[in-house]
Scaffold this motif. Structure first.
Motif, PDB file in Angstrom:
ATOM      1  N   LEU A 349     -14.335  -0.471 -17.520  1.00 19.73           N
ATOM      2  CA  LEU A 349     -14.452  -1.006 -18.734  1.00 19.73           C
ATOM      3  C   LEU A 349     -14.104  -2.253 -18.390  1.00 19.73           C
ATOM      4  O   LEU A 349     -14.702  -3.697 -19.030  1.00 19.73           O
ATOM      5  N   LEU A 350     -12.729  -2.255 -18.608  1.00 22.80           N
ATOM      6  CA  LEU A 350     -12.129  -3.494 -17.822  1.00 22.80           C
ATOM      7  C   LEU A 350     -12.579  -5.155 -17.874  1.00 22.80           C
ATOM      8  O   LEU A 350     -12.937  -5.323 -17.762  1.00 22.80           O
ATOM      9  N   LEU A 351     -12.917  -4.559 -16.334  1.00 27.03           N
ATOM     10  CA  LEU A 351     -13.281  -4.723 -14.756  1.00 27.03           C
ATOM     11  C   LEU A 351     -14.774  -5.204 -15.095  1.00 27.03           C
ATOM     12  O   LEU A 351     -15.079  -5.840 -14.673  1.00 27.03           O
ATOM     13  N   ALA A 352     -14.973  -4.431 -15.684  1.00 32.29           N
ATOM     14  CA  ALA A 352     -17.149  -4.116 -14.965  1.00 32.29           C
ATOM     15  C   ALA A 352     -17.848  -4.923 -15.537  1.00 32.29           C
ATOM     16  O   ALA A 352     -18.838  -5.806 -15.729  1.00 32.29           O
ATOM     17  N   VAL A 353     -17.698  -4.891 -16.767  1.00 32.03           N
ATOM     18  CA  VAL A 353     -18.087  -5.823 -17.988  1.00 32.03           C
ATOM     19  C   VAL A 353     -18.469  -6.940 -17.636  1.00 32.03           C
ATOM     20  O   VAL A 353     -19.399  -7.881 -17.939  1.00 32.03           O
ATOM     21  N   PRO A 354     -17.212  -8.199 -17.452  1.00 32.08           N
ATOM     22  CA  PRO A 354     -17.391  -9.354 -17.029  1.00 32.08           C
ATOM     23  C   PRO A 354     -18.400  -9.293 -16.452  1.00 32.08           C
ATOM     24  O   PRO A 354     -19.039 -10.706 -15.765  1.00 32.08           O
ATOM     25  N   CYS A 355     -18.119  -8.591 -15.277  1.00 29.52           N
ATOM     26  CA  CYS A 355     -19.045  -8.789 -13.376  1.00 29.52           C
ATOM     27  C   CYS A 355     -20.441  -9.241 -14.296  1.00 29.52           C
ATOM     28  O   CYS A 355     -21.007 -10.008 -13.402  1.00 29.52           O
ATOM     29  N   ALA A 356     -20.444  -7.950 -14.737  1.00 30.74           N
ATOM     30  CA  ALA A 356     -21.812  -7.513 -15.398  1.00 30.74           C
ATOM     31  C   ALA A 356     -22.352  -8.975 -15.902  1.00 30.74           C
ATOM     32  O   ALA A 356     -23.607  -8.990 -16.040  1.00 30.74           O
ATOM     33  N   VAL A 357     -21.644  -9.312 -16.449  1.00 30.53           N
ATOM     34  CA  VAL A 357     -21.698 -10.058 -17.513  1.00 30.53           C
ATOM     35  C   VAL A 357     -22.125 -12.137 -16.476  1.00 30.53           C
ATOM     36  O   VAL A 357     -22.836 -12.677 -17.038  1.00 30.53           O
ATOM     37  N   ALA A 358     -20.958 -11.977 -15.451  1.00 25.27           N
ATOM     38  CA  ALA A 358     -21.799 -13.166 -14.583  1.00 25.27           C
ATOM     39  C   ALA A 358     -22.838 -12.511 -14.156  1.00 25.27           C
ATOM     40  O   ALA A 358     -23.487 -13.828 -13.536  1.00 25.27           O
ATOM     41  N   ARG A 470     -10.738  14.411 -21.769  1.00 24.98           N
ATOM     42  CA  ARG A 470     -10.811  14.742 -23.042  1.00 24.98           C
ATOM     43  C   ARG A 470     -10.303  12.416 -23.368  1.00 24.98           C
ATOM     44  O   ARG A 470      -9.195  12.740 -22.792  1.00 24.98           O
ATOM     45  N   PRO A 471     -11.046  12.332 -24.114  1.00 27.81           N
ATOM     46  CA  PRO A 471     -10.896  10.465 -23.933  1.00 27.81           C
ATOM     47  C   PRO A 471      -9.926  10.929 -25.226  1.00 27.81           C
ATOM     48  O   PRO A 471      -9.077  11.004 -26.361  1.00 27.81           O
ATOM     49  N   ALA A 472      -8.358   9.425 -24.295  1.00 30.85           N
ATOM     50  CA  ALA A 472      -7.300   9.567 -24.963  1.00 30.85           C
ATOM     51  C   ALA A 472      -7.371   8.784 -26.418  1.00 30.85           C
ATOM     52  O   ALA A 472      -8.580   7.996 -26.015  1.00 30.85           O
ATOM     53  N   PRO A 473      -6.960   8.509 -27.188  1.00 30.61           N
ATOM     54  CA  PRO A 473      -6.600   7.692 -28.229  1.00 30.61           C
ATOM     55  C   PRO A 473      -6.958   6.152 -28.173  1.00 30.61           C
ATOM     56  O   PRO A 473      -6.529   5.319 -26.501  1.00 30.61           O
ATOM     57  N   GLY A 474      -7.907   5.714 -28.639  1.00 29.68           N
ATOM     58  CA  GLY A 474      -7.659   3.727 -28.543  1.00 29.68           C
ATOM     59  C   GLY A 474      -8.355   2.931 -28.463  1.00 29.68           C
ATOM     60  O   GLY A 474      -8.775   2.005 -27.808  1.00 29.68           O
ATOM     61  N   TRP A 475      -9.417   4.392 -27.345  1.00 27.06           N
ATOM     62  CA  TRP A 475     -10.975   3.607 -26.761  1.00 27.06           C
ATOM     63  C   TRP A 475     -11.772   2.828 -27.753  1.00 27.06           C
ATOM     64  O   TRP A 475     -12.633   1.979 -27.024  1.00 27.06           O
ATOM     65  N   GLY A 476     -11.902   2.653 -28.803  1.00 22.51           N
ATOM     66  CA  GLY A 476     -12.599   1.923 -30.640  1.00 22.51           C
ATOM     67  C   GLY A 476     -12.328   0.811 -29.611  1.00 22.51           C
ATOM     68  O   GLY A 476     -12.910  -0.428 -29.826  1.00 22.51           O
ATOM     69  N   ARG A 477     -10.838   0.671 -30.236  1.00 16.50           N
ATOM     70  CA  ARG A 477     -10.019  -0.175 -30.294  1.00 16.50           C
ATOM     71  C   ARG A 477     -10.177  -1.616 -29.010  1.00 16.50           C
ATOM     72  O   ARG A 477     -10.717  -2.203 -28.117  1.00 16.50           O
ATOM     73  N   GLN A 481     -12.514  -4.939 -27.793  1.00 19.36           N
ATOM     74  CA  GLN A 481     -12.171  -6.873 -27.381  1.00 19.36           C
ATOM     75  C   GLN A 481     -12.467  -6.512 -26.115  1.00 19.36           C
ATOM     76  O   GLN A 481     -12.182  -7.891 -26.150  1.00 19.36           O
ATOM     77  N   VAL A 482     -12.442  -5.861 -25.162  1.00 23.29           N
ATOM     78  CA  VAL A 482     -13.963  -6.386 -24.168  1.00 23.29           C
ATOM     79  C   VAL A 482     -14.529  -6.737 -24.577  1.00 23.29           C
ATOM     80  O   VAL A 482     -14.929  -7.689 -23.841  1.00 23.29           O
ATOM     81  N   LEU A 483     -15.216  -6.444 -25.539  1.00 20.92           N
ATOM     82  CA  LEU A 483     -17.004  -6.737 -25.220  1.00 20.92           C
ATOM     83  C   LEU A 483     -16.751  -8.531 -26.130  1.00 20.92           C
ATOM     84  O   LEU A 483     -17.553  -9.479 -26.077  1.00 20.92           O
ATOM     85  N   ALA A 484     -15.013  -8.401 -27.073  1.00 19.21           N
ATOM     86  CA  ALA A 484     -15.452  -9.976 -27.835  1.00 19.21           C
ATOM     87  C   ALA A 484     -15.096 -10.705 -26.587  1.00 19.21           C
ATOM     88  O   ALA A 484     -15.292 -11.832 -26.462  1.00 19.21           O
ATOM     89  N   ALA A 485     -14.553 -10.122 -25.810  1.00 14.66           N
ATOM     90  CA  ALA A 485     -14.110 -11.471 -24.459  1.00 14.66           C
ATOM     91  C   ALA A 485     -15.412 -11.533 -23.582  1.00 14.66           C
ATOM     92  O   ALA A 485     -14.925 -12.595 -22.775  1.00 14.66           O
ATOM     93  N   SER A 486     -15.540 -10.959 -23.334  1.00 14.10           N
ATOM     94  CA  SER A 486     -16.926 -10.721 -22.546  1.00 14.10           C
ATOM     95  C   SER A 486     -18.076 -11.595 -23.632  1.00 14.10           C
ATOM     96  O   SER A 486     -19.045 -12.294 -22.550  1.00 14.10           O
ATOM     97  N   SER A 530      -8.500 -14.311 -23.612  1.00 11.30           N
ATOM     98  CA  SER A 530      -8.608 -14.013 -24.338  1.00 11.30           C
ATOM     99  C   SER A 530      -8.595 -11.830 -24.353  1.00 11.30           C
ATOM    100  O   SER A 530      -8.186 -12.028 -26.173  1.00 11.30           O
ATOM    101  N   LEU A 531      -8.033 -11.917 -23.472  1.00  7.23           N
ATOM    102  CA  LEU A 531      -8.270  -9.530 -23.925  1.00  7.23           C
ATOM    103  C   LEU A 531      -6.588 -10.098 -24.136  1.00  7.23           C
ATOM    104  O   LEU A 531      -6.429  -9.448 -25.419  1.00  7.23           O
ATOM    105  N   VAL A 532      -6.027 -11.072 -23.987  1.00  5.79           N
ATOM    106  CA  VAL A 532      -4.742 -10.783 -24.285  1.00  5.79           C
ATOM    107  C   VAL A 532      -4.641 -11.252 -25.465  1.00  5.79           C
ATOM    108  O   VAL A 532      -3.480 -10.713 -26.623  1.00  5.79           O
ATOM    109  N   MET A 533      -5.519 -12.256 -25.949  1.00  6.47           N
ATOM    110  CA  MET A 533      -5.056 -12.712 -27.403  1.00  6.47           C
ATOM    111  C   MET A 533      -5.735 -12.116 -28.531  1.00  6.47           C
ATOM    112  O   MET A 533      -4.791 -11.597 -29.712  1.00  6.47           O
ATOM    113  N   ALA A 534      -6.566 -11.150 -27.788  1.00  8.29           N
ATOM    114  CA  ALA A 534      -7.021 -10.000 -28.702  1.00  8.29           C
ATOM    115  C   ALA A 534      -5.745  -9.016 -28.860  1.00  8.29           C
ATOM    116  O   ALA A 534      -6.361  -7.976 -29.794  1.00  8.29           O
ATOM    117  N   GLY A 535      -4.730  -8.687 -27.982  1.00  2.00           N
ATOM    118  CA  GLY A 535      -3.899  -7.586 -28.043  1.00  2.00           C
ATOM    119  C   GLY A 535      -3.541  -6.895 -26.802  1.00  2.00           C
ATOM    120  O   GLY A 535      -3.310  -5.187 -26.941  1.00  2.00           O
TER     121      GLY A 535
END
Length: 544
Positions: A349-358, A470-477, A481-486, A530-535
């Motif tokens: 998710l971290l790396l493929a979404v911005p590549c798709a946007v590009a 079993r997805p670990a906690p924190g996926w929604g946030r 964050q990834v979508l906002a930066a993208s 943007s990701l760093v600023m988003a936390g």
């Protein structure tokens, strides 16, 4: 986020040091494979640039792409596809439970059966080349010269499948022993051989009165031989160089070995699963061959560019994860198994979404800078960019499949991905009926992209429902964050695409390359900043 994953992997707070070490080891392995794959993709782009500028998009380039696609199809079907999916989990399981000596004996038996099968396949393939070309792209018959060239080059290149099947065997062994460098680096050799063929071989063939495109077929065969050659010393250092026998009595013994039987049993459903993807490719090539001349080449050039992020992200993660997942499954360590998948999917998710946007917002500048030279016209740029955007719509799915499918293969459950792939094949062809009349060759790319998204989502749901993941906690946030930066990245790239006349800058190629470099560096800085600023704490993906 990463710390949560580390605790999931170990199942205990007191073992965080071990978990960090395991995480770093995995990340280093994935990073090494990615860097070597980056080198492969860079040389691959140089290769495609030379082919595009030397030959453009014509009936003969269509012929070469079809001829090269035939052994490549079989390579993906048998070597890197069904064989690897069946071989690596069995290999990792035997090593985990029975030790290295039993693993070595099994490898010898499997290699013997494989070599016999390859000899028979190559003989049949060379003899049946006209039928194979017709089945792949009957539309080439509209141009007799192109059709005949495709048949000749198919015969020249068909033994490439033998080289690559043996490379797949070697890579499975090396990856199981966590020796990732050599298998990841070998594709560079194919690209170097093909670059030499386009740069030096084509002019030499022309001077001899031979059609220059045939030089590319020679380059493919040389590249296959080089790729296999560099595996041999690495296997010998491990003491795992297979001993192959060509005696009939030894073949029968090898066929009856339990490891061989297990691999072949698993290969049957895997073969069907991989066949589904390759049948889709076959249908798309067949359709493209009946469209405007150059359509096969436009799709090929776009596919090569799309494979850049797909290979760097998806293939690298899949190569590293499959033997680790298989070992976790053999040890009945469900927490580690789920943790591995969670780590891989977060990186996807971290790396493929911005590549798709590009690919969606910046396709034409990318194609222009990489391909717009020599015989590659303005029209070729526009048509290739449209195909690239179609692929970009499904890039996240294409990459995620490389992580999710090994989750099933490691459990030696190949039937479920097969069933999903069959349904997705039908859906993809239904989308072709809708998209191709409107978008021509770009509709084929869009159908593949959307089909990959459906496939990946279905695989994910299957793993979750089985309790394997079993997805670990924190996926929604994290996703927000990834979508906002993208979204910020998309705005920047759309502005950059319209701020320059990228085609007109062809008169100043180095200026154009400079603008592209600055734009991509700025885009990377904007996205990760943007990701760093988003936390998002990026260091936790790397931290020991």
């Amino acid at each position: 986020m990463a710390a949560i994953w580390y605790r999931v992997v170990t199942g205990a707070r007191g073992e965080r040091g071990l978990a960090y070490t395991a995480a770093v080891s995995l990340f280093k392995s994935a990073s090494l494979v990615s860097l070597l794959t980056l080198a492969s993709r860079i040389t691959g782009l140089v290769r495609e640039l030379l082919v595009a500028s030397t030959f453009g998009a014509s009936a003969l380039t269509d012929a070469f792409n079809v001829a090269f696609r035939i052994p490549n199809l079989l390579r993906r079907l048998f070597a890197e596809g069904a064989f690897s999916q069946a071989f690596v989990p069995v290999l990792a399981g035997v090593r985990e439970t029975e030790g290295d000596e039993a693993t070595r004996r099994m490898v010898d038996q499997i290699a013997t059966v494989l070599v016999w099968a390859l000899l028979l396949t190559c003989v049949l393939g060379v003899a049946a080349a006209p039928v194979l070309v017709w089945a792949m792209a009957s539309g080439l018959q509209q141009n007799p010269q192109g059709y005949e060239a495709a048949v000749v080059m198919t015969r020249w290149m068909f033994p490439y499948i033998a080289f690559m099947s043996l490379v797949a065997l070697s890579a499975g062994i090396l990856n199981t022993w966590k020796k990732f460098a050599v298998p990841a680096a070998t594709p560079v050799l194919l690209n170097v051989a093909m670059i030499g063929a386009a740069w030096l071989g084509a002019p030499w063939f022309r001077s001899l009165g031979i059609e220059p495109i045939y030089a590319m077929a020679v380059g493919v065969m040389l590249g296959g031989a080089l790729q296999l050659g560099v595996q041999i010393p690495a296997l010998r250092r491990l003491g795992m160089l297979p001993h192959v026998s060509l005696r009939w009595s030894h073949l029968r013994a090898a066929w009856n070995h339990p490891g061989t039987r297990r691999v072949t049993t698993l290969m049957l459903p895997a073969l069907l699963g991989v066949s589904v993807a390759q049948i889709s490719l076959l249908i798309n090539t067949q359709i493209a061959s009946h469209l405007t001349t150059g359509s096969v080449s436009w799709l090929t050039y776009a596919d090569r560019l799309m494979e850049f992020p797909t290979a760097m992200l998806g293939v690298a993660l899949g190569v590293v994860l499959l033997p680790q997942l298989a070992a976790a499954r053999a040890a009945d360590d469900g927490d580690r198994y789920s943790g591995l998948l969670d780590w891989g999917l977060r990186l996807v998710l971290l790396l493929a979404v911005p590549c798709a946007v590009a690919l969606l917002t910046f396709a034409q500048p990318l194609v222009t800078v990489l391909y717009h030279y020599g015989a590659f016209s303005d029209g070729d740029v526009r048509q290739t960019a449209l195909a690239l955007m179609g692929y970009g719509a499904g890039l996240l799915g294409l990459v995620a499949i490389k992580v999710l499918a090994p989750g099933f293969y490691a459990r030696q459950d190949i039937r479920t991905p097969v069933k999903i792939a069959v349904v997705v094949l039908v859906l993809t062809q239904l989308m072709n009926l809708l998209f191709v009349p409107m978008l021509a060759h770009a509709g084929l790319a869009l159908a593949i992209g959307l089909g990959a998204m459906i496939n990946a989502l279905w695989l994910l749901i299957g793993l979750v429902r089985r309790g394997a993941y079993r997805p670990a906690p924190g996926w929604g946030r994290f996703a927000l964050q990834v979508l906002a930066a993208s979204a910020l990245l998309a705005v920047f790239l759309m502005w950059s695409a319209s701020s320059q006349d990228w085609l007109a800058l062809g008169a100043l190629p180095w200026t154009r390359i400079g603008w592209l470099t600055v734009t991509l560096l700025g885009a990377a800085g904007l996205y990760f900043g943007s990701l760093v600023m988003a936390g998002v704490r990026l260091r936790q993906f790397l931290r020991r």
